[in-house]
Design a protein around this motif. Structure first.
Motif, PDB file in Angstrom:
ATOM      1  N   SER A 248       0.818  -1.215   0.000  1.00 47.79           N
ATOM      2  CA  SER A 248       0.000   0.000   0.000  1.00 47.79           C
ATOM      3  C   SER A 248       0.855   1.270   0.000  1.00 47.79           C
ATOM      4  N   GLY A 249       2.178   1.102  -0.006  1.00 51.42           N
ATOM      5  CA  GLY A 249       3.060   2.258  -0.095  1.00 51.42           C
ATOM      6  C   GLY A 249       3.609   2.746   1.220  1.00 51.42           C
ATOM      7  N   ARG A 250       3.476   1.956   2.265  1.00 52.67           N
ATOM      8  CA  ARG A 250       3.963   2.386   3.575  1.00 52.67           C
ATOM      9  C   ARG A 250       5.375   1.866   3.808  1.00 52.67           C
ATOM     10  N   GLY A 251       6.252   2.726   4.305  1.00 56.05           N
ATOM     11  CA  GLY A 251       7.606   2.339   4.652  1.00 56.05           C
ATOM     12  C   GLY A 251       7.932   2.742   6.068  1.00 56.05           C
ATOM     13  N   GLU A 252       8.776   1.948   6.724  1.00 54.07           N
ATOM     14  CA  GLU A 252       9.089   2.209   8.126  1.00 54.07           C
ATOM     15  C   GLU A 252      10.510   1.768   8.414  1.00 54.07           C
ATOM     16  N   VAL A 253      11.223   2.557   9.201  1.00 53.18           N
ATOM     17  CA  VAL A 253      12.567   2.203   9.648  1.00 53.18           C
ATOM     18  C   VAL A 253      12.668   2.485  11.144  1.00 53.18           C
ATOM     19  N   ASN A 254      13.296   1.568  11.877  1.00 48.07           N
ATOM     20  CA  ASN A 254      13.484   1.708  13.316  1.00 48.07           C
ATOM     21  C   ASN A 254      14.915   1.328  13.666  1.00 48.07           C
ATOM     22  N   ALA A 255      15.450   1.960  14.691  1.00 48.00           N
ATOM     23  CA  ALA A 255      16.801   1.630  15.145  1.00 48.00           C
ATOM     24  C   ALA A 255      16.923   1.972  16.622  1.00 48.00           C
ATOM     25  N   SER A 256      17.730   1.204  17.329  1.00 47.94           N
ATOM     26  CA  SER A 256      17.976   1.466  18.747  1.00 47.94           C
ATOM     27  C   SER A 256      19.400   1.064  19.091  1.00 47.94           C
ATOM     28  N   VAL A 257      19.954   1.734  20.079  1.00 49.43           N
ATOM     29  CA  VAL A 257      21.279   1.394  20.586  1.00 49.43           C
ATOM     30  C   VAL A 257      21.268   1.600  22.092  1.00 49.43           C
ATOM     31  N   ALA A 273      10.839   6.072  12.146  1.00 53.48           N
ATOM     32  CA  ALA A 273      10.346   6.954  11.089  1.00 53.48           C
ATOM     33  C   ALA A 273       9.399   6.164  10.198  1.00 53.48           C
ATOM     34  N   THR A 274       8.225   6.734   9.937  1.00 57.68           N
ATOM     35  CA  THR A 274       7.198   6.082   9.124  1.00 57.68           C
ATOM     36  C   THR A 274       6.678   7.075   8.097  1.00 57.68           C
ATOM     37  N   LYS A 275       6.448   6.576   6.881  1.00 59.35           N
ATOM     38  CA  LYS A 275       5.895   7.444   5.845  1.00 59.35           C
ATOM     39  C   LYS A 275       5.081   6.622   4.863  1.00 59.35           C
ATOM     40  N   ASP A 276       3.930   7.177   4.459  1.00 63.92           N
ATOM     41  CA  ASP A 276       3.119   6.597   3.385  1.00 63.92           C
ATOM     42  C   ASP A 276       3.502   7.295   2.084  1.00 63.92           C
ATOM     43  N   PHE A 277       4.135   6.553   1.190  1.00 66.13           N
ATOM     44  CA  PHE A 277       4.624   7.131  -0.058  1.00 66.13           C
ATOM     45  C   PHE A 277       3.541   7.197  -1.133  1.00 66.13           C
ATOM     46  N   ASP A 278       2.437   6.533  -0.898  1.00 67.61           N
ATOM     47  CA  ASP A 278       1.381   6.481  -1.911  1.00 67.61           C
ATOM     48  C   ASP A 278       0.033   6.510  -1.209  1.00 67.61           C
ATOM     49  N   SER A 279      -1.018   6.784  -1.952  1.00 67.14           N
ATOM     50  CA  SER A 279      -2.384   6.760  -1.424  1.00 67.14           C
ATOM     51  C   SER A 279      -3.208   5.779  -2.242  1.00 67.14           C
ATOM     52  N   MET A 280      -4.151   5.115  -1.577  1.00 68.13           N
ATOM     53  CA  MET A 280      -4.949   4.067  -2.202  1.00 68.13           C
ATOM     54  C   MET A 280      -6.426   4.457  -2.198  1.00 68.13           C
ATOM     55  N   ASP A 281      -7.131   4.014  -3.233  1.00 65.85           N
ATOM     56  CA  ASP A 281      -8.583   4.191  -3.320  1.00 65.85           C
ATOM     57  C   ASP A 281      -9.181   2.926  -3.921  1.00 65.85           C
ATOM     58  N   GLU A 282      -9.151   1.862  -3.140  1.00 69.56           N
ATOM     59  CA  GLU A 282      -9.609   0.561  -3.632  1.00 69.56           C
ATOM     60  C   GLU A 282     -11.120   0.510  -3.808  1.00 69.56           C
ATOM     61  N   ASN A 283     -11.880   1.270  -3.023  1.00 70.39           N
ATOM     62  CA  ASN A 283     -13.341   1.221  -3.152  1.00 70.39           C
ATOM     63  C   ASN A 283     -13.882   2.242  -4.152  1.00 70.39           C
ATOM     64  N   ASP A 285     -14.220   5.517  -4.312  1.00 70.55           N
ATOM     65  CA  ASP A 285     -15.130   6.595  -3.910  1.00 70.55           C
ATOM     66  C   ASP A 285     -14.455   7.964  -3.995  1.00 70.55           C
ATOM     67  N   ASN A 286     -13.254   7.996  -4.575  1.00 70.39           N
ATOM     68  CA  ASN A 286     -12.471   9.221  -4.752  1.00 70.39           C
ATOM     69  C   ASN A 286     -11.950   9.772  -3.430  1.00 70.39           C
ATOM     70  N   PHE A 287     -11.930   8.926  -2.367  1.00 62.60           N
ATOM     71  CA  PHE A 287     -11.345   9.298  -1.093  1.00 62.60           C
ATOM     72  C   PHE A 287     -10.211   8.328  -0.764  1.00 62.60           C
ATOM     73  N   ARG A 288      -9.178   8.828  -0.127  1.00 60.54           N
ATOM     74  CA  ARG A 288      -8.099   7.950   0.320  1.00 60.54           C
ATOM     75  C   ARG A 288      -8.660   6.924   1.310  1.00 60.54           C
ATOM     76  N   ASP A 289      -8.272   5.655   1.121  1.00 57.46           N
ATOM     77  CA  ASP A 289      -8.696   4.630   2.076  1.00 57.46           C
ATOM     78  C   ASP A 289      -8.090   4.879   3.448  1.00 57.46           C
ATOM     79  N   GLU A 290      -6.869   5.367   3.467  1.00 57.89           N
ATOM     80  CA  GLU A 290      -6.197   5.789   4.690  1.00 57.89           C
ATOM     81  C   GLU A 290      -5.458   7.086   4.403  1.00 57.89           C
TER      82      GLU A 290
END
Length: 739
Positions: A248-257, A273-283, A285-290
Motif C-alpha cells: 500500500s506504499g507504507r515504509g518504516e525504519v526503526n533503530a535502537s542502541v 520513522a514512518t511514511k506513506d509514499f502512496d495513497s490508495m482508493d480501492e473502493n 469513492d475518490n477518497f483515500r482509504d487511509e
C-alpha cells in the motif's frame, strides 16, 4: 517502494540458494559399539550459531550451509556430543555420525518461554504479551499489537482521518486506563490517534488487565488497564534495526542502541520513522482509504542503580502529519469545493522515576511525568486546534511482613490536565474557545494478602479532590483463589471515574457534516461507573491445554453520551445518568505443544445505552467475536508460521432514514471474517518476515455517506464498523545484536 520489496524478496529467496549437506546420525550401544540405531530428533547445529535442524525417523538430516560456521555439532540426550569440520568430509551428501552413550550426572529440563500467557499469580485477570507475541504480526504500532488477541478489538473510528479506537469488555477504549510503564498516558486530545504514537519495535511487552485495577495507579480504570513497556538499556540487546514495507506504499525504519556507561548507569536511544509514499482508493469513492501519514519519533532513556537506589529518566518526542480526504487534495490549508483532512501533531513526553529500598522490606517510590500535546487540524471546512498540558505525581510507600504474606501500600498522588481548544464547525460560524484546568489530589491505602500460591486479596480505597468535580471516593477489591495447582478463581469489584473531554476525545467526528448540539458544561465532564466480574482459569494437567472463562458487568452511574440516533443531521452530546451498561462473556482455550501454539476464543457482548430516550444496543459494536490463532515454530527457532482468523459478529447502525434514498444505509451490519498470515525466517542475529493482512480482501462498502457530495449536509464518514483497507502484503527485516 516496489524496488524495496523486490530487494527483500530476493534476499528471502537467496536463503534457499546455499549449499546443502546430508547424512545420518546413529547411536551406538553402551556395551557393544558395533550395534547402532538411527536417532530420531537428534540436533544438528552449526557450531556457535542457532542455525540447525533435527533428524527424521530414520536418523537422516539435511541442512543448509552457514557462512558464519564451518563446523557441525551433533547432539542427542544421553549421548556425547560430537563436532566435525565440514571441510574435512569427502562426501558431503553422505555424512555418517555415530554418537557414543554417556552417563549423565544431572538432567536439566528447559521449556520455551510462552509468548502470551495469563498471569497465574495475579489477583486481576492479566494477560502478558511478550516480544515474541508481537512478532507474530507486523505490529507497526500499539494499535496493531492486538491482532492475535481475543480480548482487545481495534477498529477504525472514521473513514478519513485514520483514527483508531480499541474496545475492551464491549466498551470504548476511553474507559481503559492506558499506562506507559505504569504511568497514565494517551489521554484527552491524544486518545483518537494515540495508538499510533507508540512504535511496535520499541515495546518490550504489553500487559492487559480486565476489570478495575488497583488504586495505586489512580481512579480512572473502569474496564481495565493496558500497560506497555519500552525496551530497557540494561537488556541483552546492544543495538537493533528494522525495515518494513507494504504494497500500500507504507515504509518504516526503526533503530535502537543501548550502552552501559559504567557500573550502575546505562542509556538507550531509539528512533522510528514512518511514511506513506502512496495513497490508495480501492473502493473507488475518490477518497483515500487511509490518510498519508508521516511520523518521526525519538526516545532517550537513562537507568541508574546504586546500592539501594534505582532511578529512570525517559524523554520521548513525536511529530506527525496526516493528510486525507479526496484523492486530489494535497494541501496544508483548506481548499474550497474540495474535501481535505490535515492533522499536524507535536508531542513531548517525559518521566522521572525514583525508588529507594530499605532493609526491613520497605520501599519508597516517586513517579513524576509531564506531557505536552498540540494538534492543529481541519476536516473539510471545520477547524480544530487543541493544546493539552498534563502532569502526574505519585509517591508510594510499601511495607511487607512475613516474607510478603502481608503488604501495605500507602501514598499520595496528583494529576492535572490543562486544556485549551478552539473549534469552528463551518465557514460561517465563529471560532469557539474552551479551556479547563482540571487538577486532582488524592491519597490511597491498599492491603495485600498472599498465602503462598493459594489465596491473594487486594483491597484498596482512595479519596480524591478535583478542582472541577469536588471530592469522590474509589473503593476496589480483587480476590484470587487457587483450590489446587490446576485451577484459579478470580473475582473483582470496584468503582472508576474519568474526566471526559468532549471535543478533544472525539475531534475525528468533525469529519461528519452533522451539527453538534451540547451544553458548555458538558464539554468537560466527569463519568463514573461500577465494574464487577470474575473468571475461572483451568489447566488440564500437564497436557499443555488451558481454558479461561470470564464474565464482566459494567454499569454507568453517569456517562457522556454522543447520540447519533436522534437525528441523522445532528450529534446530541450530554452527560446523563440514563441507564447504560455492558455485559461480556468470553471463553478462551490455548494449547501449547513443543513449537505449536493454538488459541481459540469466543466472546459475546451485550452493550446497551439510552439513546433518544430508548435503551438500545450501542451502535457500531459487534455483538460477538471469534478468534482462531495458530503459530508453529520449528526446533531451534529457524522458521515460524503464524495465521489467525477473526470472526466479527453483526451489530446496529444508527438510522439514516431521513437521508435521500441513495444516502441511506441499513440499520444493521452482518458478520464478516478477517484472515491474516505471516512467515518468518530466523537467523543468528536477524530475521526476515513476509505476510498478508485481510487475505479475503473484505472491506466495508460505501463507508462514506455522500462521498460524491462531500461539502453537502449529508456527508458522514463516521459510520464505520468494518475494515477500510483492502488486501495488503508486507515484508520486513529485523536485526538485533545481543551482549
Amino acid at each position: 517502494m516496489k524496488n524495496f520489496i523486490t530487494t527483500m524478496l530476493t534476499l528471502l529467496l537467496a536463503v534457499s540458494a546455499f549449499a546443502q549437506y546430508r547424512g545420518k546420525v546413529y547411536g551406538t550401544d553402551a556395551e557393544d559399539q558395533m550395534k547402532t540405531e538411527a536417532l530420531f530428533s537428534a540436533f544438528v547445529i552449526w557450531d556457535g550459531t542457532s542455525h540447525g535442524t533435527i533428524t527424521d525417523m530414520d536418523g537422516s538430516f539435511e541442512i543448509d550451509a552457514d557462512k558464519h560456521s564451518q563446523k557441525l555439532t551433533f547432539q542427542y540426550v544421553g549421548y556425547i556430543s560430537q563436532t566435525i569440520d565440514i571441510n574435512e568430509i569427502a562426501d558431503k551428501n553422505n555424512i555418517v555420525i555415530k554418537l557414543v552413550p554417556e552417563q549423565l550426572d544431572e538432567v536439566t529440563v528447559t521449556q520455551r518461554k510462552l509468548s502470551s500467557s495469563i498471569n497465574r499469580r495475579s489477583a486481576m485477570l492479566t494477560q502478558d504479551l511478550g516480544k515474541d507475541e508481537l512478532c507474530k504480526a507486523p505490529c507497526c504500532n500499539l494499535g496493531e499489537s492486538f491482532e492475535t488477541n481475543a480480548s482487545v478489538d481495534v477498529n477504525y473510528a472514521d473513514a478519513t482521518t485514520g483514527a483508531r479506537t480499541i474496545q475492551l469488555l464491549g466498551l470504548s477504549g476511553r474507559y481503559v486506563q492506558m499506562l506507559s510503564e505504569n504511568i497514565p498516558n494517551l489521554r484527552g486530545i491524544a486518545a483518537p490517534f494515540g495508538l499510533s504514537y507508540v512504535p511496535g519495535t520499541w515495546m518490550d511487552g504489553i500487559s492487559i488487565s480486565k476489570g478495575v485495577g488497583t488504586v495505586v495507579n489512580g481512579y480512572e480504570a473502569i474496564t481495565g488497564q493496558i500497560n506497555y513497556e519500552y525496551k530497557k538499556p540494561i537488556s541483552e540487546e546492544i543495538c537493533s534495526a528494522s525495515l518494513f514495507g507494504t504494497t500500500s506504499g507504507r515504509g518504516e525504519v526503526n533503530a535502537s542502541v543501548a550502552t552501559r556507561l559504567r557500573e550502575g548507569i546505562s542509556t538507550a536511544f531509539i528512533i522510528s520513522a514512518t511514511k506513506d509514499f502512496d495513497s490508495m482508493d480501492e473502493n473507488k469513492d475518490n477518497f483515500r482509504d487511509e490518510p498519508q501519514t508521516k511520523q518521526l519519533s525519538l526516545l532517550n532513556r537513562w537507568n541508574f542503580h546504586r546500592n539501594n537506589y534505582t532511578g529512570q529518566i525517559i524523554v520521548k518526542t513525536m511529530n506527525e502529519t496526516r493528510m486525507g480526504g479526496q484523492m486530489d487534495f494535497n494541501s496544508k490549508t483548506p481548499v474550497a469545493d474540495m474535501y481535505g483532512v490535515y492533522i499536524k501533531t507535536d508531542r513531548v513526553e517525559s518521566w522521572l522515576k525514583n525508588g529507594i529500598s530499605f532493609e526491613d522490606d520497605a520501599n519508597l517510590g516517586i513517579q513524576t511525568a509531564y506531557i505536552y500535546h498540540h494538534q492543529n487540524s481541519f476536516f473539510g471546512n471545520r477547524l480544530y486546534k487543541g493544546t493539552q498540558h498534563s502532569y502526574y505525581f505519585n509517591a508510594l510507600f510499601r511495607k511487607a511482613w512475613e516474607e510478603d504474606t502481608h503488604t501495605f501500600d500507602a501514598g499520595i498522588s496528583s494529576q492535572g490536565d490543562m486544556y485549551n481548544e478552539n473549534v469552528r464547525f463551518n465557514e460561517s460560524s465563529n471560532i469557539l474557545n474552551y479551556s479547563l484546568n482540571d487538577i486532582s489530589f488524592g491519597a490511597y491505602a491498599q492491603y495485600t494478602l498472599s498465602l503462598e500460591d493459594m489465596l491473594s486479596v487486594i483491597a484498596g480505597v482512595r479519596a480524591d479532590y478535583d478542582t472541577e468535580f469536588k471530592s469522590f471516593v474509589t473503593p476496589r477489591l480483587n480476590v484470587r483463589y487457587a483450590p489446587h495447582e490446576f485451577t484459579v478463581l478470580r473475582a473483582g469489584i470496584g468503582k472508576g471515574y474519568r474526566t471526559a473531554a468532549l471535543l478533544g476525545e472525539n475531534n475525528y467526528m468533525l469529519s461528519s457534516a452533522r451539527e453538534w448540539l451540547y451544553n458548555d458544561k458538558d464539554v468537560y465532564s466527569q463519568e463514573s461507573a461500577w465494574n464487577m466480574g470474575g473468571s475461572i482459569q483451568q489447566t488440564v494437567g500437564n497436557t499443555g491445554l488451558s481454558i479461561n472463562a470470564e464474565y464482566y458487568h459494567t454499569k454507568f452511574i453517569n456517562q457522556l453520551v454522543l447520540d447519533t440516533d436522534r437525528s441523522v443531521r445532528q450529534i446530541f452530546a450530554a452527560n446523563t445518568d440514563n441507564e447504560s451498561y455492558a455485559n461480556t462473556v468470553q471463553i478462551e482455550a490455548s494449547y501449547r505443544f513443543k513449537g505449536l501454539d493454538i488459541t481459540a476464543a469466543w466472546r459475546w457482548n451485550e452493550a446497551k445505552q439510552t439513546l433518544n430516550n430508548e435503551l438500545c444496543q450501542r451502535p457500531l459494536v459487534s455483538r460477538y467475536k471469534g478468534l482462531l490463532a495458530i503459530s508453529y515454530q520449528t526446533p531451534l527457532k529457524t522458521w515460524q508460521f503464524d495465521a489467525n482468523i477473526q470472526l466479527n459478529g453483526g451489530g446496529r447502525i444508527p438510522t439514516t432514514i431521513d437521508n435521500p434514498i441513495e444516502y441511506q444505509r441499513n440499520t444493521s451490519f452482518g458478520s464478516y471474517q478477517m484472515y491474516n498470515a505471516q512467515i518468518t525466517k530466523w537467523f543468528r542475529n536477524w530475521s526476515i518476515y513476509a505476510g498478508c493482512e485481510n487475505i479475503g480482501n473484505y472491506m466495508q462498502e460505501d463507508a462514506i455517506i455522500a462521498a460524491d457530495k462531500p461539502m453537502s449536509n449529508y456527508f458522514d464518514g463516521t459510520m464505520i464498523w468494518g475494515p477500510l483497507m483492502s488486501r495488503k502484503f508486507y515484508l520486513g527485516v529485523r536485526f538485533s545484536l545481543e551482549q
